[in-house]
Design an enzyme around this catalytic site. Structure first.
Site, short mmCIF file in Angstrom:
data_model
loop_
_atom_site.label_atom_id
_atom_site.label_comp_id
_atom_site.label_asym_id
_atom_site.label_seq_id
_atom_site.Cartn_x
_atom_site.Cartn_y
_atom_site.Cartn_z
CG HIS A 1 -2.39 -0.99 1.63
ND1 HIS A 1 -1.69 -2.00 2.63
CD2 HIS A 1 -3.17 -1.22 0.76
CE1 HIS A 1 -3.12 -2.03 2.57
NE2 HIS A 1 -3.97 -2.42 0.79
CE LYS B 1 -11.99 -6.06 2.83
NZ LYS B 1 -11.14 -6.20 2.91
NE ARG C 1 -3.44 -7.39 -3.86
CZ ARG C 1 -3.72 -7.56 -2.53
NH1 ARG C 1 -3.20 -7.91 -2.05
NH2 ARG C 1 -5.23 -7.40 -3.73
CB SER D 1 -4.51 -6.18 4.81
OG SER D 1 -3.73 -5.12 4.60
O1 PNS Z 1 -9.12 -2.59 1.14
P1 PNS Z 1 -10.29 -2.53 -0.14
O2 PNS Z 1 -11.29 -3.51 0.86
O3 PNS Z 1 -10.22 -3.14 -1.44
O4 PNS Z 1 -10.89 -1.50 0.07
C1 PNS Z 1 -12.59 -1.72 -0.18
C2 PNS Z 1 -13.44 0.31 -0.31
C3 PNS Z 1 -13.07 0.64 0.91
C4 PNS Z 1 -11.97 1.10 -1.64
C5 PNS Z 1 -14.30 -0.01 -1.04
O5 PNS Z 1 -15.52 -1.05 0.00
C6 PNS Z 1 -15.62 1.40 -0.48
O6 PNS Z 1 -15.34 1.94 -1.58
N1 PNS Z 1 -16.23 1.18 0.62
C7 PNS Z 1 -16.45 2.21 0.57
C8 PNS Z 1 -18.49 1.82 0.57
C9 PNS Z 1 -18.72 2.59 -1.37
O7 PNS Z 1 -18.24 3.70 -1.88
N2 PNS Z 1 -19.15 1.26 -1.66
C10 PNS Z 1 -19.50 1.74 -3.48
C11 PNS Z 1 -18.30 1.00 -4.09
S1 PNS Z 1 -18.22 -0.01 -4.51
#
Ligand code: PNS
Length: 163
Positions: A17, A41, A92, A130
């Site tokens: 990251h 999650k 990745r 992670s």
């Molecule tokens: O680290 P991650 O799990 O890949 O991150 C995912 C994240 C946090 C970027 C995604 O879940 C997110 O944008 N969450 C906020 C809610 C949202 O906007 N959801 C709609 C987009 S699919």
């Protein structure tokens, strides 16, 4: 002024990251690392939102145009509030593609003025995640070099097994 968001759960932040954050910070005037609460999650994040933000703040102190923002809203709502028109994600292996493609499409549908852009991870971090770090740490493996030292210590403390 070009401001970009680099969103994620960062539970915890890895050196992969941080590599993406550092490279993205070189491309924009301001980069906001947006840390999602992501309470739903899996079985819930190992580290609290404040801890996850602090790990990133401490690891990015040398990058003056990087800030950290916790959020529990739609990502596009945060982007609108902060007047950011670019979402940066790290990519990745191909396994990331489907999920990232879906999120990029949905975010585009929610706000077509916000572009999602991808930065390819360097080979050294292509398989770093992670969850893999937590798995290794949980079984007492060495995660030095994969996460900042502060995170290594926090993982050891949090995942301490009863003797
Ligand atoms: O680290 P991650 O799990 O890949 O991150 C995912 C994240 C946090 C970027 C995604 O879940 C997110 O944008 N969450 C906020 C809610 C949202 O906007 N959801 C709609 C987009 S699919």
């Amino acid at each position: 002024m070009k401001r970009a968001l680099c969103p994620g759960t960062f539970d915890p932040v890895t050196n992969g990251h941080l590599d993406i954050i550092e490279r993205a910070a070189g491309l924009f005037d301001e980069l906001v690392v947006a840390v999602a609460l992501s309470a739903d999650k899996g079985s819930g994040p190992l580290f609290g939102l404040d801890e996850r933000c602090a790990f990133i703040r401490n690891a990015t102190r040398h990058l003056p145009n990087v800030s950290v923002e916790p959020f529990d809203t739609l990502l596009v709502d945060l982007a609108q509030r902060l007047d950011a028109h670019v979402i940066i994600k790290g990519l990745r292996a191909v396994t990331d593609f489907e999920r990232e493609f879906q999120m990029a499409q949905l975010n585009y549908r929610l706000d077509p003025d916000i572009e999602t852009m991808f930065i390819m991870s360097i080979p050294e971090y292509a398989y770093l995640s992670s969850s893999a770090v937590k798995e290794i740490a949980k079984h007492g493996g060495d995660v030095r070099g994969l996460v900042p030292d502060e995170v290594c210590a926090a993982l050891a403390e949090r995942l301490k097994r009863p003797r």
